[in-house]
Write a protein that holds these residues in place. Structure first.
Motif, PDB file in Angstrom:
ATOM      1  N   ALA A   1       0.951  -0.990  -0.296  1.00  0.00           N
ATOM      2  CA  ALA A   1       0.203   0.323   0.315  1.00  0.00           C
ATOM      3  C   ALA A   1       0.790   1.595   0.008  1.00  0.00           C
ATOM      4  CB  ALA A   1      -0.664   0.419   1.181  1.00  0.00           C
ATOM      5  N   ILE A   2       2.049   1.081   0.759  1.00  0.00           N
ATOM      6  CA  ILE A   2       2.585   2.912   1.013  1.00  0.00           C
ATOM      7  C   ILE A   2       3.194   2.656  -0.381  1.00  0.00           C
ATOM      8  CG2 ILE A   2       5.020   3.708   1.977  1.00  0.00           C
ATOM      9  CD1 ILE A   2       4.293   1.552   4.545  1.00  0.00           C
ATOM     10  N   LEU A   3       4.096   1.897  -1.199  1.00  0.00           N
ATOM     11  CA  LEU A   3       4.480   1.481  -2.418  1.00  0.00           C
ATOM     12  C   LEU A   3       3.294   2.173  -3.998  1.00  0.00           C
ATOM     13  CD1 LEU A   3       6.503   1.365  -4.516  1.00  0.00           C
ATOM     14  CD2 LEU A   3       5.542  -0.985  -5.265  1.00  0.00           C
ATOM     15  N   GLU A   4       2.301   1.719  -3.522  1.00  0.00           N
ATOM     16  CA  GLU A   4       0.782   2.260  -4.142  1.00  0.00           C
ATOM     17  C   GLU A   4       0.432   4.480  -3.683  1.00  0.00           C
ATOM     18  OE1 GLU A   4      -0.606   0.833  -6.132  1.00  0.00           O
ATOM     19  OE2 GLU A   4      -1.904   2.445  -6.992  1.00  0.00           O
ATOM     20  N   ALA A   5       0.969   4.514  -2.267  1.00  0.00           N
ATOM     21  CA  ALA A   5       0.580   5.936  -2.157  1.00  0.00           C
ATOM     22  C   ALA A   5       1.924   6.642  -2.546  1.00  0.00           C
ATOM     23  CB  ALA A   5       0.671   4.988  -0.136  1.00  0.00           C
ATOM     24  N   VAL A   6       3.137   5.861  -2.871  1.00  0.00           N
ATOM     25  CA  VAL A   6       4.089   7.246  -2.749  1.00  0.00           C
ATOM     26  C   VAL A   6       4.263   7.215  -4.407  1.00  0.00           C
ATOM     27  CG1 VAL A   6       6.400   6.404  -3.993  1.00  0.00           C
ATOM     28  CG2 VAL A   6       5.916   5.561  -1.588  1.00  0.00           C
TER      29      VAL A   6
ATOM     30  N   ARG B   1       2.450  11.730  10.339  1.00  0.00           N
ATOM     31  CA  ARG B   1       2.443  10.469  10.656  1.00  0.00           C
ATOM     32  C   ARG B   1       2.094   9.675   9.323  1.00  0.00           C
ATOM     33  NH1 ARG B   1       1.650   9.891  15.886  1.00  0.00           N
ATOM     34  NH2 ARG B   1       3.567   9.527  16.329  1.00  0.00           N
ATOM     35  N   GLY B   2       2.087   8.769   9.308  1.00  0.00           N
ATOM     36  CA  GLY B   2       0.563   8.278   8.157  1.00  0.00           C
ATOM     37  C   GLY B   2       0.310   6.764   8.064  1.00  0.00           C
ATOM     38  N   PHE B   3      -0.312   5.997   7.739  1.00  0.00           N
ATOM     39  CA  PHE B   3      -0.826   4.485   7.875  1.00  0.00           C
ATOM     40  C   PHE B   3      -0.780   3.646   6.567  1.00  0.00           C
ATOM     41  CE2 PHE B   3      -4.308   2.152   9.133  1.00  0.00           C
ATOM     42  CZ  PHE B   3      -3.587   0.938   9.806  1.00  0.00           C
ATOM     43  N   SER B   4      -0.654   2.942   6.663  1.00  0.00           N
ATOM     44  CA  SER B   4      -0.548   2.340   5.302  1.00  0.00           C
ATOM     45  C   SER B   4      -1.471   2.376   4.408  1.00  0.00           C
ATOM     46  CB  SER B   4       0.147   0.729   5.238  1.00  0.00           C
ATOM     47  OG  SER B   4       0.315  -0.183   6.055  1.00  0.00           O
ATOM     48  N   GLY B   5      -2.763   2.233   6.379  1.00  0.00           N
ATOM     49  CA  GLY B   5      -4.122   1.316   5.459  1.00  0.00           C
ATOM     50  C   GLY B   5      -5.204   2.853   5.427  1.00  0.00           C
ATOM     51  N   ASN B   6      -4.421   3.541   5.413  1.00  0.00           N
ATOM     52  CA  ASN B   6      -5.094   5.364   5.159  1.00  0.00           C
ATOM     53  C   ASN B   6      -4.486   5.445   3.448  1.00  0.00           C
ATOM     54  OD1 ASN B   6      -6.262   7.782   4.016  1.00  0.00           O
ATOM     55  ND2 ASN B   6      -6.886   7.416   6.570  1.00  0.00           N
ATOM     56  N   THR B   7      -4.183   5.256   2.503  1.00  0.00           N
ATOM     57  CA  THR B   7      -3.938   5.964   1.227  1.00  0.00           C
ATOM     58  C   THR B   7      -3.870   6.912   0.653  1.00  0.00           C
ATOM     59  OG1 THR B   7      -5.363   4.207   0.085  1.00  0.00           O
ATOM     60  CG2 THR B   7      -2.939   3.787   0.512  1.00  0.00           C
ATOM     61  N   ASP B   8      -5.232   7.497   0.852  1.00  0.00           N
ATOM     62  CA  ASP B   8      -5.706   8.330   0.182  1.00  0.00           C
ATOM     63  C   ASP B   8      -4.537   9.881   0.855  1.00  0.00           C
ATOM     64  OD1 ASP B   8      -7.293   7.364  -1.114  1.00  0.00           O
ATOM     65  OD2 ASP B   8      -9.029   7.614  -0.121  1.00  0.00           O
TER      66      ASP B   8
END
Ligand code: TPP
Ligand code: TPP
Ligand code: SF4
Ligand code: SF4
Ligand code: MG
Ligand code: MG
Lengths: 283, 567, 567, 283
Positions: A22-27, A167-174
């Motif tokens: 998910a982080i990859l996607e967000a990036v 601070r972010g969370f991989s479960g909240n990609t938006d």
């Protein structure tokens, strides 16, 4: 127009269900939303599961040593400030082996974006406690539970008045991809600590555990107040605030260096006349 | 009688101004056309202790330091006691009357009458220069050049004291003076030390970035770079530690800025993982290791040649490298340039191995040739077509086309893991094998370009002295001394200590009746290296490891002790 | 027909349970009295990818891994494709019917009928064991021992699946089975790998403290220590980085706790400054360097012998050390003990150089002798009178009396700077010289105690194979193979690679008609070391550097390729 | 009775007027006031002017590498918790080269006393900026002035909830020796950051500069309030609070380690029976 396709699609070496996906996607989404061309970006990473991430998108990449990505990124940025430099690695890399570089990068306030995939564990080496592992956390290496207090990167960075602390969370990609965009667009050092489950080794801080606790900061939250930020930075346990926690506009390091005013170092040639004069100084 | 050469030693406490007057005296001598060689001996403290600044001066080129002192300038009593045994026949001491000792020849200076306590050093300078027969104007100018640009009151007081001291000196009987024979055709030359020459060499080679964490005796290289960083358009970054320093330099170099590092043993130890990273990612990087006696902190301000093996094998895994060891100020300049050239060409770590003695040793040298400034750098290397770019393309030479990130549409990917041609991580074991071989093939090219050792003296000598690095001058002078005593002596001196090309010197070794290796360490590291590389064992060694530089006399005595089979 | 020996390979994805069944199968075989040798090949990832667990099993002692596979247990299709060329004549594959390929001999198992997806590995184990003729009870017990103590439901399901698979296996035609000849008098033996043996060796040597930062393939040593830390009364500290780790170990050792470290190349690079510190302060410390292919991150989960020179010269400055390189599980145990003994006796760093292959290689060994537990340790050393205590007293042996801080009225002072006898910082250069010599004299003692290389085979052979460390078994087997082909072959194997005592083996080298050195690296580091130390050059080398262990067949083929002058 | 004489009197290699002299004196007074025998104390130091200090008193000493005294001290304490372990080094040692160890020591809360001689400069190497040098501070190495934000050890340690955080000043030896006593008697990790002039290289933060600014915390100050401490920790510039700034009573590390409950490691012998059982486990 830069699109997701420009950043490609690759097979990864991660476990299914790992937060890294998910982080990859967000990036990638953040890069696209910032309309950055792959060739203008330099990723720098260390060693660990997280540090493999930039291999799975199209961009320039220097995948260096465990814990040492910040100095590599610093050198690259100083050599060529035109590059957009993004550092991506794990909690072990940045808060363990590389702790000293984090302190220095914050103090330097050089224009880098640091994305820390924080799974509260050493993933690649099969599950020893990391600096962010909770007290009492049991692993093969910590059979009696973790006895060191966890490192709170957000609190330390805020205490040091880092110019961008999120601070972010991989479960909240938006929200995450938005935070990453902001971090990249921020001039100066930007830390985004990203909470991420490790399905293979961290059976405590699971997706559900994070999901239950991670709550975006309210709309009206003002990240420019150091005092407020210092309070929010210590929240954890039952309620973990995610979002941009602290921000200031200290000038960024590379902007202040006199020698860089003449353009990127890599474009300079030797000034022979000046060198001659320097030599004359030894007569 | 006028002397052809002299050995002057200034002694006193740290912070007592002995380096200041040493510099001014040396500069005056150089401007007058003399050759000099400065040796600095200092302790690891800022004030107090016993430090010396030695100047050997003469009409002919001076090659090395010397033990016996012709003129001792003692800024305190301790200096007299510590050095009186070293006075040469006819040697004298400039000292406060109160500190003169019966059995030595003193020029008893009434310092308290000439100057305030804080200016005793300048008074001593004045007396010495007057006895040496140097014009006051010359010395005053050197003084102003050295401290002038700062505070005028201080300069004026200094000049006053200098004058007074000159007058006092002039009033002494001529028998006291120790004049130097004048130089017939004085040439304009630089007074410069090893570290300054390295910094100049780096500038001329196009250095763009340097990261450092301070460490004696390397720090001053970096300070010289910093002094001119803005003007020369380079960035010098003080890092949080040595690990950061090398990783920054690698990052900068990867992005396209020629980068260097300067450190000493302990700091270098922290860089060894980075050395391996530079090799794996094929990133050019020049590392100056200024040696001092170890292990650990050892003697931080003294000299040694004890880190050859460490540097040579530093970094885990296998990869090619080159190691230079300058033997003179000129070589400090030239070999620094060469190091940059090779590191850019072969895309990896290249080392310059120097030491405290050479770092701090000022000498008079001709100006360096900077007309011809080679522009190495990544742009030359890249001849990349539009096809997918392979940073680590397998080539015959092992050298792959190098592009810089951000400057073309091509993506540049480097990885510390084993990687495929495009730079991405791989676990394909046959690719691994090819990549190992590709990297090692660069070593062949480095070997072809190796600088041969300098051979001097007759062929088939009775005694061949093998040496490397900073002892070059001392060995040359020792050889002359021994020749003067009827021995047939030749020299084989290495300024590049790795790689070694046996064909360049194997015969020379075999032809000598006897071979002795001179090194500034306790285990004979270079002799062992020769043994390893070409199977020629050199069991006879002249070694020094007490922290002091190797001198001609030291070599001569040790060679006599070892005994040679010479006629 | 019953076989004397077999080579079994289990292949599949990481996380697919192949290590679990590999361990259970191996354990069952050992308990049945067979000799085994396990080779693990895995990628740097937690799930997916292609991993293998190879078990060579037989009645006679197994010395090395082998390429050709008699029984392939394929947990996925990829395994079949990747390994089908390696199948021996008559070799067969246990695999899901869907993945069988025309030209190989398959035992087509209907896995979906035997087990849920998550238990396919157990099903494969059951089928294999039934074909091998192992009693189900034996295997079930091993299974319970391995996973039993955790969750009973899982254990039960596993046992169910195992039974089903046994039944299915029993139903197959006898022509499919590949039974092993039974061992006549089975002995009780340990199934243990290199890293476990090192941990046991350390316990038996009295290790009290270990600090570490995780790094493959060294981590498991530390995990074994941790598993028993509480019980054995030792502290194992996870450090913030490798620099902290070595400095902690030095601090603990200084205070009196025998200390060790375990790491791999990159982590060790960060420790090199600390190595020099241990040497200067004369603090005992044992460092295990588990090698993997470099430079930099390289291939983190594969094997190599590429860090010999790095370890040998690690640390700035000059000081003695010892380096051991175990060649078997037994040597892992013995040499770890020896390393502690020497480091305590000579008060400095001692190294154990192992590699991924040996670290992860399980074998069947006799129980180690722990009746005789030597209690080395600082208390033996100190025979200090009431006079002022000199921690660094100059002695003939170089070994000085060692007291521990806080235990007597004497003050114990250690300094990383050069120091006087009492441990305090000095800049006295004649003391410096004495201290260098004192430290180096300890090297003489180490040399006197060196373990001689193991010579096997006839004197004056046509071919002498020189080897070191983990390739020991492979070389032995290769030599047998070559002898079988009529060549006269002997072996000279080093388990201690530093220091070298020429008198122990120079003749052996000279007497051989031809010498070949076998090493797991690309540059022949050990051959070069021999060249350096005794002037005997070994240009013929069998090298491997693709990340895989050296096998007997590999050596045999390479030796054929190089060509020997043998009859 | 332990007296000043037990700690001896030595010539030092420091410049006249250097703040180190007063710190040495304060340390000795603290040891005497705590009635600690020289043979029971282990000093551990790094490299720098400050790090020479323990050579000038009688005690056990391990004078190790630049920046690495905390790990050495940690190892020694774990090996023999009966030792009173005091670490003494400079700001460069502890906040520069050794920054990562400081973070870890705080998190471990091991019972060590860390005395940092903070002269805001690298003294022994002749005056480069240190991590605590003020912004704009000019040196030979920073001719355009220091551009990194200074490291505030007190703020970072407080943010990390170190169990004892104090600031002293070499010009107030009474308070300083008291703080050092308290630090030594504290169970857990105790940081005493000691401001100290360097007469040779720091011409900005002189004795007078410090004297004017350093003010002891008021008597009624409560160091157990994290909130208050976090405010006080950021005070600098015109008013620099000195005294015990923050304190809590987290258990100390070595007390928590199960293996240490049986007494110091150095007194153990190998338990052969247990070893035999471990070996049996491999059948
Ligand atoms: C100098 C060094 N020490 C240790 C290692 C081994 N190592 C590789 S990854 C890793 C930990 C990774 O943890 P983290 O950074 O949290 O990444 P994750 O795998 O959890 O994403 C370690 C210790 C190494 N590669 N280099
Ligand atoms: C690994 C290493 N890097 C650099 C040095 C050189 N060095 C010695 S002391 C010092 C700085 C000292 O500064 P600080 O710790 O503030 O102590 P101070 O001298 O100011 O008391 C440095 C950089 C060293 N000894 N070791
Ligand atoms: S081990 Fe953990 S961090 Fe690594 S890929 Fe698997 S789930 Fe992700
Ligand atoms: S240089 Fe500074 S810190 Fe060092 S002794 Fe002198 S005044 Fe003190
Ligand atoms: Mg992690
Ligand atoms: Mg300082």
């Amino acid at each position: 127009m830069v699109t997701m396709d420009d950043y490609g699609q690759y097979d990864t070496a991660w476990c299914p269900g790992c937060g890294n996906h998910a982080i990859l996607e967000a990036v990638k989404r953040a890069l696209v939303s910032s309309q950055l061309k792959p060739s203008k970006i330099l990723f720098v990473s260390g060693i660990g599961q997280a540090a493999k991430a930039p291999h799975y998108l199209n961009a320039n990449l220097f995948n260096g040593l465990h814990g040492r990505s910040l100095p590599v990124a610093t050198g690259a940025k100083l050599a060529n400030p035109d590059l957009v430099v993004v550092v991506e690695s794990g909690d072990g890399c940045n808060y363990g082996e590389g702790g000293n570089h984090l302190l220095a990068a914050i103090r330097r306030n050089i224009d880098l974006t640091l994305l820390v995939h924080n799974n509260q564990i050493y993933g690649l080496t099969k599950g020893q406690a990391s600096p962010t592992s909770g007290e009492g956390f049991v692993t093969k290496a910590q059979p009696d539970g973790m006895m060191l207090s966890p490192f709170n990167p957000v609190a330390v960075a805020t205490a040091m008045k880092a110019s961008f602390v999120a601070r972010g969370f991989s479960g909240n990609t938006d929200q995450l991809s938005d935070l990453i965009s902001q971090a990249i667009n921020h001039r100066g050092f930007a830390l985004v600590d990203i909470l991420q489950p490790c399905v293979s080794f961290n059976k405590v801080n699971t997706y559900a555990w994070y999901k239950e606790r991670c709550k975006p900061l309210p709309q009206e939250y003002d990240p420019t107040s150091h005092e407020t930020a210092l309070k929010v930075a210590f929240e954890w346990e039952d309620h973990i605030p995610i979002g941009l926690i602290y921000k200031n506009d200290r000038p960024s390091y590379e902007e202040r260096i006199p020698a860089l005013r003449g353009g990127p170092l890599i474009q300079r040639t030797v000034d022979r006349k000046r060198l001659h004069n320097i030599m004359e100084g030894y007569f | 009688m006028e002397k052809e050469s002299l050995n002057i030693l200034i002694g006193g406490e740290a912070g007592g101004g002995l380096v200041t007057i040493g510099q001014i005296l040396a500069k005056s001598l150089v401007r007058k056309g003399y050759s000099i060689l400065v040796t600095q001996d200092y302790q690891s403290r800022i004030r107090g202790g016993h430090n010396t600044f030695g100047i050997r001066v003469g009409i002919e080129k001076i090659l090395a330091p010397k033990e016996s002192i012709d003129l001792l300038i003692a800024l305190n009593e301790e200096t007299v006691w510590l050095h009186k045994e070293e006075l040469s026949h006819g040697g004298r001491v400039i000292v406060d009357g109160a500190y003169c000792i019966g059995d030595i020849v003193c020029v008893e200076v009434p310092f308290s009458q000439l100057a305030d306590k804080r200016y005793v050093n300048t008074a001593a300078l004045g007396v010495a220069c007057s006895l040496l027969g140097l014009d006051e104007i010359l010395v005053a100018t050197a003084l102003k050049d050295y401290i002038g640009k700062k505070i005028t009151e201080v300069v004026e007081t200094n000049l006053d004291v200098l004058s007074k001291a000159y007058r006092w000196g002039g009033d002494q009987s001529p028998s006291v003076s120790i004049k130097l024979k004048p130089v017939s055709k004085p040439e304009k030359r630089l007074m410069i030390n090893g570290n300054e020459a390295i910094a100049l060499g780096a500038f001329s080679a196009g250095v763009k970035f340097c990261a450092f964490y301070p460490m004696t005796p390397a720090t001053s290289i970096v300070m010289y770079l910093i002094a001119h960083a803005k003007g020369m358009g380079i960035v010098v970054e003080q890092a949080e530690d040595e690990i950061a320093a090398i990783n920054m330099a690698i990052g900068a170099s990867f992005a396209g800025a020629s980068s260097m590092l300067a450190t000493s043993g302990g700091g270098f130890a922290l860089m060894t993982e980075g050395v391996s990273l530079a090799a794996m990612t094929e990133t050019p990087i020049v590392i100056v290791v200024a040696q001092r006696p170890g292990p650990a902190t050892g003697l931080p301000t003294r000299t040694e040649q004890g880190d050859l093996e460490f540097v040579l094998h530093s970094g885990h895994g296998e990869f090619p490298r080159a190691v230079f060891a300058p033997g003179s100020i000129e070589e400090c300049f030239d070999l620094t340039r060469r190091a940059f050239e090779l590191s850019e060409r072969y895309q990896g770590p290249v080392f310059l191995l120097t030491d405290q003695y050479l770092a701090d040793s000022y000498r008079a040298v001709d100006t360096f040739d900077i007309k011809n400034l080679p522009q190495f750098g990544p742009s030359d290397v890249a001849k990349v077509s539009d096809t997918p770019y392979n940073r680590y393309q397998i080539t015959e030479s092992g050298i792959s086309p190098r592009l810089l990130p951000g400057l073309t549409q091509h993506l540049v990917v480097a990885d510390s893991d084993e990687h495929t041609g495009d730079g991405h991580i791989t676990e394909n074991l046959s690719v691994r094998k090819q990549m190992v071989e590709k990297r090692l093939r660069k070593g062949r090219g480095i070997l072809e370009e190796v600088i041969p050792p300098e051979r001097s003296g007759e062929a088939r000598p009775d005694l061949l002295i093998v040496s490397w690095g900073s002892s070059r001058g001392a060995v040359q002078e020792a050889a002359s001394m021994l020749r003067g005593e009827g021995l047939s002596v030749s020299i084989l001196h290495f300024s590049q200590v790795w790689p070694l090309q046996p064909s360049q010197f194997l015969n020379t070794l075999h032809e000598a009746r006897e071979v002795v290796c001179v090194e500034g360490n306790a285990t004979g590291q270079f002799s062992r290296l020769i043994g390893r590389e070409i199977g020629f064992q050199i069991p006879k060694r002249v070694l020094r490891y007490d922290g002091l530089p190797i001198t001609p006399e030291y070599i001569r005595l040790q060679i006599k002790k070892i005994g040679t089979r010479g006629k």
